[in-house]
Design a protein around this motif. Structure first.
Motif, PDB file in Angstrom:
ATOM      1  N   CYS A  17       0.826  -1.210   0.000  1.00 34.88           N
ATOM      2  CA  CYS A  17       0.000   0.000   0.000  1.00 34.88           C
ATOM      3  C   CYS A  17       0.863   1.263   0.000  1.00 34.88           C
ATOM      4  CB  CYS A  17      -0.952   0.000   1.196  1.00 34.88           C
ATOM      5  SG  CYS A  17      -2.286  -1.191   1.038  1.00 34.88           S
ATOM      6  N   PHE A  26      -0.859   6.036   4.376  1.00 32.01           N
ATOM      7  CA  PHE A  26      -1.840   5.124   3.794  1.00 32.01           C
ATOM      8  C   PHE A  26      -1.473   3.676   4.081  1.00 32.01           C
ATOM      9  CE2 PHE A  26      -3.508   2.590   0.203  1.00 32.01           C
ATOM     10  CZ  PHE A  26      -4.858   2.813   0.414  1.00 32.01           C
ATOM     11  N   GLU A  29      -2.274   3.090   7.849  1.00 29.50           N
ATOM     12  CA  GLU A  29      -3.721   3.023   8.088  1.00 29.50           C
ATOM     13  C   GLU A  29      -4.313   1.719   7.573  1.00 29.50           C
ATOM     14  OE1 GLU A  29      -5.422   6.450   6.262  1.00 29.50           O
ATOM     15  OE2 GLU A  29      -4.496   7.817   7.688  1.00 29.50           O
ATOM     16  N   THR A  30      -3.952   1.345   6.380  1.00 31.26           N
ATOM     17  CA  THR A  30      -4.475   0.115   5.802  1.00 31.26           C
ATOM     18  C   THR A  30      -3.986  -1.096   6.579  1.00 31.26           C
ATOM     19  OG1 THR A  30      -4.489   1.179   3.644  1.00 31.26           O
ATOM     20  CG2 THR A  30      -4.683  -1.215   3.681  1.00 31.26           C
ATOM     21  N   THR A  34      -6.257  -3.668   8.755  1.00 36.79           N
ATOM     22  CA  THR A  34      -6.156  -5.098   8.466  1.00 36.79           C
ATOM     23  C   THR A  34      -5.811  -5.888   9.724  1.00 36.79           C
ATOM     24  OG1 THR A  34      -5.425  -4.571   6.232  1.00 36.79           O
ATOM     25  CG2 THR A  34      -5.025  -6.805   6.997  1.00 36.79           C
TER      26      THR A  34
END
Length: 118
Positions: A17, A26, A29-30, A34
């Motif tokens: 990502c 990003f 955060e992803t 997850t």
């Protein structure tokens, strides 16, 4: 298995990502989202397996030792104890951050340098 595989996947998600967007934020955060989603999935699997193994052989899902719980519900509550889930989460959380940092660095090193004008 819940300690070995998720960190690898969380690192890869953070890495990919961040590398695809060139954004550490990003990727983090992803990856953290997850990690929490994975924690829910692991808690469900722990609960189902704890009930199954208690009903089949009255053993713990973690070490296979005989347990003296009265019901399968007690075995499930033991398997999804908040401390167990917190330890998993604390072990997993650094991996998406490290992956995001590595992904952003890899993107910077892969980026073509600007041609010099002379």
């Amino acid at each position: 298995m819940s300690v070995l595989l998720p960190p690898v996947l969380l690192f890869a998600i953070g890495f990919l990502c961040a590398r695809s967007t060139n954004s550490v934020g990003f990727g983090v955060e992803t990856g953290v989202l997850t990690a929490f989603t994975t924690l829910v999935a692991v808690a469900v699997v722990f609960g189902v397996e704890a009930a199954h193994w208690f009903d089949v052989a009255h053993v713990s899902v973690f070490d296979g030792e005989y347990v003296a719980f009265g019901t399968s519900r007690a075995a499930v509550l033991d398997a999804v104890h908040p401390i167990i889930l917190l330890v998993h989460l604390l072990f997993w959380l650094p991996w998406p951050v490290l992956g995001a940092r590595a992904g952003a660095r890899a993107r910077r090193h892969d980026a073509p340098s600007a041609p010099s004008s002379s």
